[in-house]
Design a protein around this motif. Structure first.
Motif, PDB file in Angstrom:
ATOM      1  N   THR A  66       0.826  -1.199   0.000  1.00  0.00           N
ATOM      2  CA  THR A  66       0.000   0.000   0.000  1.00  0.00           C
ATOM      3  C   THR A  66       0.860   1.249   0.000  1.00  0.00           C
ATOM      4  O   THR A  66       0.563   2.238  -0.686  1.00  0.00           O
ATOM      5  N   GLY A  67       1.960   1.206   0.767  1.00  0.00           N
ATOM      6  CA  GLY A  67       2.884   2.339   0.804  1.00  0.00           C
ATOM      7  C   GLY A  67       3.484   2.630  -0.555  1.00  0.00           C
ATOM      8  O   GLY A  67       3.568   3.795  -0.984  1.00  0.00           O
ATOM      9  N   PHE A  68       3.917   1.591  -1.271  1.00  0.00           N
ATOM     10  CA  PHE A  68       4.453   1.791  -2.616  1.00  0.00           C
ATOM     11  C   PHE A  68       3.376   2.350  -3.546  1.00  0.00           C
ATOM     12  O   PHE A  68       3.634   3.274  -4.330  1.00  0.00           O
ATOM     13  N   ALA A  69       2.170   1.798  -3.471  1.00  0.00           N
ATOM     14  CA  ALA A  69       1.084   2.252  -4.338  1.00  0.00           C
ATOM     15  C   ALA A  69       0.743   3.717  -4.087  1.00  0.00           C
ATOM     16  O   ALA A  69       0.484   4.478  -5.025  1.00  0.00           O
ATOM     17  N   ASN A  70       0.762   4.123  -2.821  1.00  0.00           N
ATOM     18  CA  ASN A  70       0.433   5.510  -2.481  1.00  0.00           C
ATOM     19  C   ASN A  70       1.486   6.494  -2.965  1.00  0.00           C
ATOM     20  O   ASN A  70       1.209   7.703  -3.059  1.00  0.00           O
ATOM     21  N   GLU A  71       2.687   6.003  -3.245  1.00  0.00           N
ATOM     22  CA  GLU A  71       3.774   6.884  -3.695  1.00  0.00           C
ATOM     23  C   GLU A  71       3.960   6.851  -5.216  1.00  0.00           C
ATOM     24  O   GLU A  71       4.993   7.263  -5.732  1.00  0.00           O
ATOM     25  N   LYS A  72       2.952   6.370  -5.944  1.00  0.00           N
ATOM     26  CA  LYS A  72       3.122   6.213  -7.391  1.00  0.00           C
ATOM     27  C   LYS A  72       3.457   7.531  -8.092  1.00  0.00           C
ATOM     28  O   LYS A  72       4.253   7.551  -9.041  1.00  0.00           O
ATOM     29  N   ASP A  73       2.886   8.636  -7.636  1.00  0.00           N
ATOM     30  CA  ASP A  73       3.171   9.927  -8.271  1.00  0.00           C
ATOM     31  C   ASP A  73       4.611  10.360  -8.027  1.00  0.00           C
ATOM     32  O   ASP A  73       5.266  10.913  -8.923  1.00  0.00           O
ATOM     33  N   PHE A  74       5.117  10.103  -6.825  1.00  0.00           N
ATOM     34  CA  PHE A  74       6.509  10.436  -6.521  1.00  0.00           C
ATOM     35  C   PHE A  74       7.448   9.663  -7.435  1.00  0.00           C
ATOM     36  O   PHE A  74       8.362  10.227  -8.043  1.00  0.00           O
ATOM     37  N   PHE A  75       7.246   8.358  -7.533  1.00  0.00           N
ATOM     38  CA  PHE A  75       8.147   7.541  -8.344  1.00  0.00           C
ATOM     39  C   PHE A  75       8.037   7.902  -9.825  1.00  0.00           C
ATOM     40  O   PHE A  75       9.046   7.972 -10.531  1.00  0.00           O
ATOM     41  N   ALA A  76       6.831   8.172 -10.302  1.00  0.00           N
ATOM     42  CA  ALA A  76       6.657   8.566 -11.707  1.00  0.00           C
ATOM     43  C   ALA A  76       7.376   9.878 -11.990  1.00  0.00           C
ATOM     44  O   ALA A  76       7.999  10.051 -13.041  1.00  0.00           O
ATOM     45  N   ALA A  77       7.313  10.809 -11.032  1.00  0.00           N
ATOM     46  CA  ALA A  77       7.976  12.105 -11.210  1.00  0.00           C
ATOM     47  C   ALA A  77       9.489  11.974 -11.253  1.00  0.00           C
ATOM     48  O   ALA A  77      10.181  12.866 -11.768  1.00  0.00           O
ATOM     49  N   HIS A  78      10.015  10.884 -10.737  1.00  0.00           N
ATOM     50  CA  HIS A  78      11.463  10.655 -10.724  1.00  0.00           C
ATOM     51  C   HIS A  78      11.864   9.491 -11.622  1.00  0.00           C
ATOM     52  O   HIS A  78      12.847   8.810 -11.378  1.00  0.00           O
ATOM     53  N   GLN A  79      11.091   9.318 -12.686  1.00  0.00           N
ATOM     54  CA  GLN A  79      11.410   8.357 -13.754  1.00  0.00           C
ATOM     55  C   GLN A  79      11.726   6.963 -13.206  1.00  0.00           C
ATOM     56  O   GLN A  79      12.689   6.310 -13.619  1.00  0.00           O
ATOM     57  N   THR A  80      10.900   6.518 -12.275  1.00  0.00           N
ATOM     58  CA  THR A  80      11.143   5.234 -11.612  1.00  0.00           C
ATOM     59  C   THR A  80       9.899   4.354 -11.666  1.00  0.00           C
ATOM     60  O   THR A  80       8.805   4.780 -11.293  1.00  0.00           O
ATOM     61  N   LYS A  81      10.099   3.128 -12.141  1.00  0.00           N
ATOM     62  CA  LYS A  81       9.029   2.137 -12.174  1.00  0.00           C
ATOM     63  C   LYS A  81       9.160   1.206 -10.969  1.00  0.00           C
ATOM     64  O   LYS A  81      10.264   0.991 -10.467  1.00  0.00           O
ATOM     65  N   LEU A  82       8.054   0.643 -10.556  1.00  0.00           N
ATOM     66  CA  LEU A  82       8.029  -0.313  -9.455  1.00  0.00           C
ATOM     67  C   LEU A  82       7.736  -1.712  -9.981  1.00  0.00           C
ATOM     68  O   LEU A  82       7.041  -1.870 -10.987  1.00  0.00           O
ATOM     69  N   MET A  83       8.266  -2.708  -9.293  1.00  0.00           N
ATOM     70  CA  MET A  83       7.958  -4.105  -9.617  1.00  0.00           C
ATOM     71  C   MET A  83       8.065  -4.925  -8.346  1.00  0.00           C
ATOM     72  O   MET A  83       9.117  -4.968  -7.716  1.00  0.00           O
ATOM     73  N   GLY A  84       6.963  -5.553  -7.945  1.00  0.00           N
ATOM     74  CA  GLY A  84       6.950  -6.374  -6.740  1.00  0.00           C
ATOM     75  C   GLY A  84       7.100  -7.849  -7.067  1.00  0.00           C
ATOM     76  O   GLY A  84       7.057  -8.260  -8.231  1.00  0.00           O
ATOM     77  N   LEU A 122      16.839   6.795  -3.473  1.00  0.00           N
ATOM     78  CA  LEU A 122      16.660   6.998  -4.909  1.00  0.00           C
ATOM     79  C   LEU A 122      17.085   8.412  -5.310  1.00  0.00           C
ATOM     80  O   LEU A 122      17.841   8.600  -6.278  1.00  0.00           O
ATOM     81  N   LEU A 123      16.629   9.409  -4.569  1.00  0.00           N
ATOM     82  CA  LEU A 123      16.993  10.795  -4.877  1.00  0.00           C
ATOM     83  C   LEU A 123      18.490  11.027  -4.726  1.00  0.00           C
ATOM     84  O   LEU A 123      19.099  11.766  -5.507  1.00  0.00           O
ATOM     85  N   ALA A 124      19.092  10.397  -3.733  1.00  0.00           N
ATOM     86  CA  ALA A 124      20.539  10.544  -3.526  1.00  0.00           C
ATOM     87  C   ALA A 124      21.310   9.976  -4.714  1.00  0.00           C
ATOM     88  O   ALA A 124      22.268  10.589  -5.203  1.00  0.00           O
ATOM     89  N   LEU A 125      20.914   8.800  -5.184  1.00  0.00           N
ATOM     90  CA  LEU A 125      21.578   8.199  -6.344  1.00  0.00           C
ATOM     91  C   LEU A 125      21.430   9.081  -7.574  1.00  0.00           C
ATOM     92  O   LEU A 125      22.394   9.304  -8.318  1.00  0.00           O
ATOM     93  N   GLN A 126      20.235   9.574  -7.801  1.00  0.00           N
ATOM     94  CA  GLN A 126      20.000  10.409  -8.977  1.00  0.00           C
ATOM     95  C   GLN A 126      20.754  11.737  -8.885  1.00  0.00           C
ATOM     96  O   GLN A 126      21.296  12.226  -9.884  1.00  0.00           O
ATOM     97  N   THR A 127      20.835  12.304  -7.684  1.00  0.00           N
ATOM     98  CA  THR A 127      21.583  13.545  -7.486  1.00  0.00           C
ATOM     99  C   THR A 127      23.077  13.322  -7.683  1.00  0.00           C
ATOM    100  O   THR A 127      23.761  14.126  -8.330  1.00  0.00           O
ATOM    101  N   SER A 128      23.585  12.235  -7.130  1.00  0.00           N
ATOM    102  CA  SER A 128      25.000  11.908  -7.280  1.00  0.00           C
ATOM    103  C   SER A 128      25.364  11.734  -8.742  1.00  0.00           C
ATOM    104  O   SER A 128      26.406  12.219  -9.205  1.00  0.00           O
ATOM    105  N   ASP A 129      24.514  11.053  -9.499  1.00  0.00           N
ATOM    106  CA  ASP A 129      24.770  10.843 -10.921  1.00  0.00           C
ATOM    107  C   ASP A 129      24.758  12.161 -11.698  1.00  0.00           C
ATOM    108  O   ASP A 129      25.617  12.405 -12.548  1.00  0.00           O
TER     109      ASP A 129
END
Length: 216
Positions: free
Chosen positions: A58-76, A162-169
């Motif tokens: 449920t936590g992952f599902a509720n954050e779908k907009d955050f992950f989409a905004a950071h070019q990240t897909k989810l897979m369980g 995730l944000l730290a990795l993307q910022t570092s890159d």
């Protein structure tokens, strides 16, 4: 011996993420195609219709907009059938209104769990531990987290990582303890005397010559 090594394999940071094809709740997927051009967070849970797993999914599902905004897909993933997955998705949606729209791998043969070291016999031989793999758009494993069956993950830490990795890159910098967006970042230490002198004359926030920080 070869089979034992394969079953106990755990992808490490910097490894190419093992590819696979699986049946999921959104249809048949080839991981390398799903991953192409996007970050992916691949995560496992022990079983459908269990309380801790329900809070996490449920936590992952509720954050779908955050992950989409950071070019990240989810897979369980869990070692359950596709019918169990669909029934669980339906039950949670009916009870809470939260829909698990991301694909959930039906790993009934444990193929993917073994590829990613999600089965750890000291914890369970039939249920995947709570693993998290952050994989970059080039298919490289960038971060690995493992949690036991009894302890739920920290969603804020997953997002922060995730944000730290993307910022570092993006900025070619390192991140200090407890870094979060807006905090200062660490600049690599000088490797020549000339760059050392340039640093000492700069406006960087210096703790010492080897530890200098700045605001992006």
């Amino acid at each position: 011996m070869e089979n034992q090594e394969k079953e106990s394999y755990m992808p490490r940071i910097g490894d190419q993420a093992p590819d696979f094809e699986s049946i999921t709740t959104t249809g048949k997927l080839v991981f390398s195609e799903y991953n192409k051009g996007s970050w992916v967070i691949l995560f496992s849970h022990p079983a459908d219709f269990t309380p801790v797993c329900t809070t996490e999914m449920t936590g992952f599902a509720n954050e779908k907009d955050f992950f989409a905004a950071h070019q990240t897909k989810l897979m369980g993933l869990s070692i359950d059938s596709i019918h169990s997955h669909i029934a669980w998705v339906n039950a949670v949606y009916d009870k809470t209104g939260v829909l698990f729209e991301f694909p959930i791998i039906a790993d009934i043969d444990m193929k993917v769990a073994k590829l990613y070291g999600m089965l750890q016999p000291g914890e369970s031989e039939t249920a995947a531990v709570r693993a998290v793999f952050i994989i970059d758009p080039m298919g490289k494993v960038r971060l690995v987290m493992y949690y036991p069956l009894s302890v739920g993950r920290n969603m804020e830490e997953i997002k922060r990582s995730l944000l730290a990795l993307q910022t570092s890159d993006e900025y070619k910098v390192s991140l200090p303890l407890d870094w979060k967006p807006g905090d200062k970042v660490i600049i690599g230490a000088p490797r020549t005397v000339e760059s050392l002198l340039e640093r000492k004359a700069s406006n960087l926030d210096m703790v010492d010559w080897y530890l200098a920080m700045k605001t992006l």
